[in-house]
Design an enzyme around this catalytic site. Structure first.
Site, PDB file in Angstrom:
ATOM      1  N   THR A  34      -2.851  12.962  -0.913  1.00 37.53           N
ATOM      2  CA  THR A  34      -2.039  14.189  -0.993  1.00 37.53           C
ATOM      3  C   THR A  34      -2.933  15.391  -1.256  1.00 37.53           C
ATOM      4  OG1 THR A  34      -0.216  12.867  -1.887  1.00 37.53           O
ATOM      5  CG2 THR A  34      -0.052  15.252  -2.144  1.00 37.53           C
ATOM      6  N   GLU A 226       1.991   9.816   5.414  1.00 39.45           N
ATOM      7  CA  GLU A 226       2.608   8.474   5.477  1.00 39.45           C
ATOM      8  C   GLU A 226       2.900   8.063   6.929  1.00 39.45           C
ATOM      9  OE1 GLU A 226       2.536   6.857   2.872  1.00 39.45           O
ATOM     10  OE2 GLU A 226       3.093   8.005   1.089  1.00 39.45           O
ATOM     11  N   GLN A 256       0.107  -0.168   3.237  1.00 36.89           N
ATOM     12  CA  GLN A 256       1.296   0.233   2.496  1.00 36.89           C
ATOM     13  C   GLN A 256       2.483   0.492   3.432  1.00 36.89           C
ATOM     14  OE1 GLN A 256       0.674   2.864  -1.028  1.00 36.89           O
ATOM     15  NE2 GLN A 256      -1.431   3.015  -0.311  1.00 36.89           N
ATOM     16  N   ARG A 614       0.285   0.212  -8.142  1.00 35.38           N
ATOM     17  CA  ARG A 614       0.925   1.271  -8.947  1.00 35.38           C
ATOM     18  C   ARG A 614       0.296   1.324 -10.335  1.00 35.38           C
ATOM     19  NH1 ARG A 614       1.599   3.961  -5.400  1.00 35.38           N
ATOM     20  NH2 ARG A 614       0.534   2.280  -4.326  1.00 35.38           N
TER      21      ARG A 614
END
Length: 774
Positions: A34, A226, A256, A614
């Site tokens: 990001t 994404e 992912q 995560r």
């Protein structure tokens, strides 16, 4: 070079500084993608690219807002406002507001949500006189949605014999007619559904070359976040818009890609280099989020996937502790382990609740975790779904149970009297409420006395009301002689709640079935636990009281310091210091419904990769040996994903002895109970009367002369509670720490009165109690 880029590492700087031509950024978990996207946009603007000429597409509004805010802080708010940045649906809705009139849509067209679409489809099915049990409106809506996302228009559908034949084989030969009617009715109403926002954009760009050229000229630089989650329709729009200048930058991670059930196509990212000439590939492989152990463990699992792009994720972070794996007997014990571990970590490391997350494969798994967290007074928040006991299907079942216990419960009656639908409409319910208020009686009593009251309902409605009361009364009679689980299972079946959701074959319907299964599992677990308590019956009244007290949380609604509970799909893009991944069992994770092909299994593995990455500091994996399914205890097998982690990154908190668990091959009940007194190897002391079964009063008197301590109500205990005495500190799996106040009885009737730290005093039967002497 812009000064704001100085904080980037070399791998991050390269794609930020790359200006023209097609490029793909393969960004590993926690690698700062990001940040790269944001700085690339800011750098383009700093290099003189007009913000009006930049299009940035994200998958969530939250991501778009955060990126825009960061860009504004670098280049100024006025320039950032001119960016076309947002989700695919929001950006292309904006585009269609401008040029959708070419397709015949007004600029103020309505956007139908899923519920609007389903209602319209339901009306069409009814108007066409079709069997609603065959043409289930949710299934039809889901099928039409998948057609649109695959760019299968009505015309394309009708010209595809395979699709038409497949629907005919599924006893839905009029699917094409419904599809046509649905499209026509939406158009007539000046409405588009979510899928139309992509489908109509594709139509606009392909049917009107001048519109395509306008937006190609406008969007000279396109960035897509994404990219691995794009579907076919999104892929074609991006391909068309970027075709002229080819200044296309896509960012993603094939490891992912976890949304194929929504139409996402992993081949979009895998084949990107074939779609454009002279593609430059950049790799962000340094993970800034997690410890070495977590990164290496995740790498060792994902390496088992054959379909993937080449990259090696690494980190300079600390080694960190090993991945901790815990085995429990049941899901209730699993919940208690998670809650206890969170509590211990909080105390030892002075942590906040918000630093913990519990991840699960299906929403229904939250029940056991919620129960355990409440028992520990640990506040939590469910993300992406309601708290377990607040879900509609759970409240429906509990509504029936509440009515069994208290037929005057008006809210429970109004909730269930026409669910599942039994022909008792709102007008009738309104009349019942008015009559109940007039006579000062409950609605239940009004229905019981319909012969004395002129309710002005027809004979058919009257019969349905009487049948409903008779059903509830039959449940009340059953409640007098049975436990909470047996009654609840009977009620869920007899009232038609299970059948209602069983008829609905959609993912939502299946999820509701799973949630009711979990409720029944919870009640079964509760009944087993009540056996420990002296005087407890395990009936439905006790369960409802337990639920009512447990869900009455006193936490400040504005307090965000809570443990997060969510599905793994919901967790994508998030990070937490401590992560608990529960239900690591075959047929649950990987899901039994996602192991038919290699591609399905590989997506499940990518889902586990997402879950594990995560974690910043510590990851826990838990699984059970047994799990309740519809009230029956079934054997569970550890997930293959646990075995795929290199053992040097794992610490087993409950080591497995050779991996084999004993299974009984016959029903042990056929052998009866073993009389342990007959197995005694040493002779009793002289004068001690032999005991077989429960001692007689005469035997007890002789025993008391020989062993006077047995006559005392307190003191040393028998073999059921070795080492337990008045004053002993103990730990109970459900009630926590406590102190023994009194001991009484002998043998199988031995009881302990214990004051627990929370203030409760409970009398436990020691033959059942799960006590640990501290």
């Amino acid at each position: 070079m812009s000064s704001f880029i100085d904080g980037l590492n070399d791998a991050q700087k390269a794609p930020v500084l790359h200006k023209d031509g097609p490029m793909i950024v393969i960004a590993g978990a926690g690698s700062g993608k990001t940040r790269v996207l944001t700085f690339r946009i800011a750098h383009l603007m700093a290099q003189g690219v007009d913000s009006f000429n930049i299009l940035a597409l994200t998958f969530t509004n939250k991501a778009a807002r955060e990126m825009k805010a960061r860009i504004a802080s670098i280049v100024g708010n006025s320039d950032a406002k001119n960016l076309w940045m947002g989700t695919f649906h929001s950006v292309f809705a904006k585009l269609l507001r401008v040029d959708g009139n070419k397709l015949g849509y007004p600029p103020n067209f309505t956007i139908y949500d899923t519920q609007d679409s389903q209602r319209l489809i339901s009306s069409i099915i009814k108007e066409l006189g079709l069997d609603k049990d065959i043409y289930k409106y949710k299934q039809v809506q889901s099928r039409i949605s998948s057609y649109k996302n695959s760019l299968i228009t009505v015309k394309a559908y009708l010209n595809n014999p395979e699709l038409v034949e497949a629907d005919a084989m599924a006893k839905k030969p009029r699917m094409g007619e419904i599809y046509q009617q649905y499209v026509d009715r939406c158009f007539k109403a000046g409405a588009m559904d979510f899928d139309d926002l992509l489908l109509r954009t594709n139509e606009l760009l392909n049917r009107f070359p001048e519109v395509l050229m306008k937006y190609q000229e406008r969007f000279k630089y396109i960035l897509v976040d994404e990219y691995q989650d794009t579907n076919h329709s999104q892929y074609l729009i991006i391909k068309a818009l970027s075709d002229r200048f080819q200044n296309i930058c896509v960012v993603g991670d094939d490891a992912q890609s976890i949304y194929s059930f929504r139409g996402a196509n992993i081949s979009n990212i895998l084949n990107f280099q074939k779609d454009y000439d002279n593609v430059i590939m950049y790799r962000l492989e340094q993970n800034y989020r997690s410890t070495k152990n977590i990164v290496n463990a995740a790498n060792s699992v994902i390496s088992n996937n054959k379909t993937q792009l080449d990259k090696v994720v690494w980190t300079d972070n600390d080694e960190g502790p090993a991945i901790k794996v815990h085995r429990s007997i049941t899901d209730a014990e699993e919940g208690r382990f998670v809650a206890g571990s969170i509590f211990e970590n909080k105390m030892q490391h002075q942590l906040n609740n918000g630093e913990f997350v519990v991840l699960y494969r299906t929403n229904s798994q939250s029940r056991a975790i919620e129960d355990a967290l409440r028992k520990r007074d640990i506040p939590y928040r469910i993300y992406g779904g309601l708290s377990f006991y607040q879900r509609k299907e759970i409240k429906d079942v509990l509504g029936y149970l509440r009515l069994v216990v208290n037929p005057k419960d008006e809210e429970a009656l109004k909730r269930v009297i026409n669910f599942p639908a039994r022909g008792i409409g709102q007008t009738t319910i309104d009349k019942l409420v008015v009559a109940a208020n007039h006579y000062g009686r409950s609605i239940f009593e009004v229905i019981q006395n319909l012969d004395r009251i002129n309710l002005k309902v027809n004979a058919g409605t009257k019969r349905k009301l009487v049948d409903f009361i008779t059903m509830i009364q039959s449940f009340q009679i059953m409640n007098e002689t049975t436990d909470a689980f047996t009654l609840s299972e009977h009620v869920a079946k007899k009232a038609g709640v299970l059948l209602e959701f069983k008829k609905d074959g959609t993912p939502e319907g299946i999820a509701r079935m799973e949630n009711i299964e979990e409720l029944l599992n919870g009640i079964k677990d509760f009944v087993e636990g009540q056996k420990e308590l002296d005087g407890a019956t395990g009936n439905i009244s006790e369960f409802l009281e337990d639920v009512a007290l447990a869900t009455d949380l006193d936490n400040d609604p504005g307090d965000d310091d809570r443990v997060a509970l969510m599905t793994i799909h919901m967790s994508k893009g998030l990070e937490f210091p401590y992560v608990y991944i529960v239900g690591m069992e075959e047929d649950l994770f990987p899901s039994g419904m996602s192991m038919n092909t290699r591609s399905e299994l590989e997506e499940e593995r990518r889902l586990f990769y997402v879950a594990l990455t995560r974690a910043e500091k510590q990851a826990y994996l838990t699984y059970t040996q047994n799990r309740y399914r519809w009230g029956k205890l079934i054997d569970a097998e550890p997930s293959r994903f646990i075995e795929e982690i290199d053992e040097k990154y794992v610490e087993n908190l409950t080591p497995v002895d050779g991996g084999y668990r004993y299974k009984s091959f016959v029903d042990t009940d056929i052998f009866g109970e073993v009389d342990k007194s007959k197995l005694r190897q040493t002779k009793p002391k002289r004068g001690t009367p032999p005991l077989v079964g429960k001692p007689t009063e005469n035997q007890l008197r002789k025993l008391r002369k020989i062993k006077p301590e047995l006559s005392k109500p307190v003191g040393n205990t028998n073999t059921i509670d070795p080492g337990l005495s008045v004053g002993s500190l103990v730990n109970h799996t459900r009630f926590g720490r406590g102190k023994v106040l009194n001991l009484e009885g002998i043998g199988s009737d031995r009881k302990a009165e214990i004051q627990f730290d929370k203030g409760d005093i409970k009398k436990l039967l020691l033959r059942f109690a799960k006590l640990e002497v501290l």
